[in-house]
Design a protein around this motif. Sequence first.
Motif, PDB file in Angstrom:
ATOM      1  N   ARG A  84      40.877  44.514  51.129  1.00 14.10           N
ATOM      2  CA  ARG A  84      41.187  43.604  50.013  1.00 14.10           C
ATOM      3  C   ARG A  84      41.291  44.508  48.784  1.00 14.10           C
ATOM      4  O   ARG A  84      40.289  44.934  48.220  1.00 14.10           O
ATOM      5  CB  ARG A  84      40.073  42.570  49.877  1.00 14.10           C
ATOM      6  N   LEU A  85      42.524  44.838  48.399  1.00 10.01           N
ATOM      7  CA  LEU A  85      42.776  45.828  47.358  1.00 10.01           C
ATOM      8  C   LEU A  85      42.906  45.140  46.005  1.00 10.01           C
ATOM      9  O   LEU A  85      43.819  44.353  45.772  1.00 10.01           O
ATOM     10  CB  LEU A  85      44.051  46.604  47.697  1.00 10.01           C
ATOM     11  N   LYS A  86      41.958  45.457  45.120  1.00  8.33           N
ATOM     12  CA  LYS A  86      41.897  44.810  43.818  1.00  8.33           C
ATOM     13  C   LYS A  86      42.075  45.832  42.701  1.00  8.33           C
ATOM     14  O   LYS A  86      41.638  46.982  42.827  1.00  8.33           O
ATOM     15  CB  LYS A  86      40.542  44.112  43.635  1.00  8.33           C
ATOM     16  N   GLY A  87      42.685  45.412  41.606  1.00  6.40           N
ATOM     17  CA  GLY A  87      42.816  46.292  40.458  1.00  6.40           C
ATOM     18  C   GLY A  87      41.461  46.588  39.832  1.00  6.40           C
ATOM     19  O   GLY A  87      40.553  45.754  39.861  1.00  6.40           O
ATOM     20  N   GLY A  88      41.320  47.790  39.272  1.00  5.13           N
ATOM     21  CA  GLY A  88      40.070  48.151  38.610  1.00  5.13           C
ATOM     22  C   GLY A  88      38.923  48.251  39.584  1.00  5.13           C
ATOM     23  O   GLY A  88      39.019  48.876  40.639  1.00  5.13           O
ATOM     24  N   ASP A  89      37.803  47.613  39.234  1.00  9.13           N
ATOM     25  CA  ASP A  89      36.621  47.559  40.089  1.00  9.13           C
ATOM     26  C   ASP A  89      36.464  46.124  40.583  1.00  9.13           C
ATOM     27  O   ASP A  89      36.461  45.191  39.775  1.00  9.13           O
ATOM     28  CB  ASP A  89      35.377  47.975  39.289  1.00  9.13           C
ATOM     29  N   PRO A  90      36.344  45.917  41.899  1.00 12.01           N
ATOM     30  CA  PRO A  90      36.304  44.540  42.418  1.00 12.01           C
ATOM     31  C   PRO A  90      35.118  43.728  41.924  1.00 12.01           C
ATOM     32  O   PRO A  90      35.180  42.491  41.913  1.00 12.01           O
ATOM     33  CB  PRO A  90      36.251  44.732  43.943  1.00 12.01           C
ATOM     34  N   SER A  91      34.052  44.400  41.494  1.00  9.21           N
ATOM     35  CA  SER A  91      32.854  43.679  41.060  1.00  9.21           C
ATOM     36  C   SER A  91      32.838  43.382  39.566  1.00  9.21           C
ATOM     37  O   SER A  91      31.876  42.791  39.070  1.00  9.21           O
ATOM     38  CB  SER A  91      31.596  44.485  41.431  1.00  9.21           C
ATOM     39  N   ILE A  92      33.880  43.803  38.846  1.00  6.02           N
ATOM     40  CA  ILE A  92      33.950  43.538  37.411  1.00  6.02           C
ATOM     41  C   ILE A  92      35.137  42.614  37.154  1.00  6.02           C
ATOM     42  O   ILE A  92      36.296  43.045  37.159  1.00  6.02           O
ATOM     43  CB  ILE A  92      34.077  44.843  36.603  1.00  6.02           C
ATOM     44  N   PHE A  93      34.846  41.335  36.998  1.00  8.40           N
ATOM     45  CA  PHE A  93      35.852  40.288  36.775  1.00  8.40           C
ATOM     46  C   PHE A  93      36.889  40.240  37.891  1.00  8.40           C
ATOM     47  O   PHE A  93      38.053  39.884  37.659  1.00  8.40           O
ATOM     48  CB  PHE A  93      36.527  40.458  35.406  1.00  8.40           C
ATOM     49  N   GLY A  94      36.476  40.589  39.105  1.00 14.20           N
ATOM     50  CA  GLY A  94      37.385  40.583  40.246  1.00 14.20           C
ATOM     51  C   GLY A  94      37.128  39.461  41.238  1.00 14.20           C
ATOM     52  O   GLY A  94      37.744  39.426  42.308  1.00 14.20           O
TER      53      GLY A  94
END
Length: 326
Positions: A84-94
């Motif tokens: 699951r590829l998320k922009g930035g860091d997945p744990s910060i507003f992801g």
Amino acid sequence: MGKVYFVGAGSGDPELLTLKGKRVLESADVIIYDRLVHPVLLYLAKDSARFIYSGKYPKNHVLKQKNINQLLLEEGRKNQLIVRLKGGDPSIFGRVGEEITTLKSEGVSYEIVPGVTAASAASSYSGIPLTHRDHSSKVTLATAHRQAGEMLDFKGLTENGTMCLYMGVEQVASTQQKLLEQGVSKELPVAIIEWGSLGRQRTITTTVEVMINAIETHQIQNPALIIIGEVVSCRNGADWFEQLPLFGHRIVLIDTKTIDFETIITYTQQGADVYAIQVGEQRDQRFDEVHQRYLSDHYFDEVVYLDQKLATMYEKEWDVLIKEIV
């Protein structure tokens, strides 16, 4: 049962992907990627990997969050590796917390691979330190889209501190109002960074008093990060990233062969905003939809033909060329 890796793609510059993120991405059977993920990262995928787009535009979600949760369950129940590829860091507003809860409910295994969040990337690529001995001993990461009734202590958080507001452009009027109501100085420096760490990055510096006018004058749009605090005064004109030789150049690489990731980053390392397209009958057709979507949202005005034969084949206007090769 398979396993789901929540991987932070970093913010903008594709080289901000971590080594662990790269290793997992190269092994993935399925890659579910978001809108703010730089799609050149998909060139790291193995030939058999499936791509699933889950991007969210303002007020237009390709996949709603509940559908993404269900998709993760369906793919996670199979004997495969899912990224699951998320922009930035997945744990910060992801919204990773909601997706993890769904997987836990069905006993699906997962891991989180942190990424470089926008606050770190955008500030660093604009020459603004988030902390400074003379200006800031604390940093607050906040979203401008707050829950009803939720209040932030703008006064306390910006006194000898730095505030980073994610996706704050649309809410800038209410943000300015809250800052002034709480007695924050009208002269407090503000930076707005659009498309941080990409070759199309724009950074404007202003103050709390005129931050709305600055955004309107420069027509800044999301994705943009707003930094509020004295640390902004450390920026003195164009900084290291904006001084790279290809900064501001928006380049598409075109070849009949697969374009490897190392070739792409030779351009981003010089500050260019780069995309890459393989053309011809032997192209990897998984990317056809990726190209169509990305090029409909993003404009490029320079072409580099890695196969020189293509230079004579495609002597046409850019918009005609793009329609033909995608």
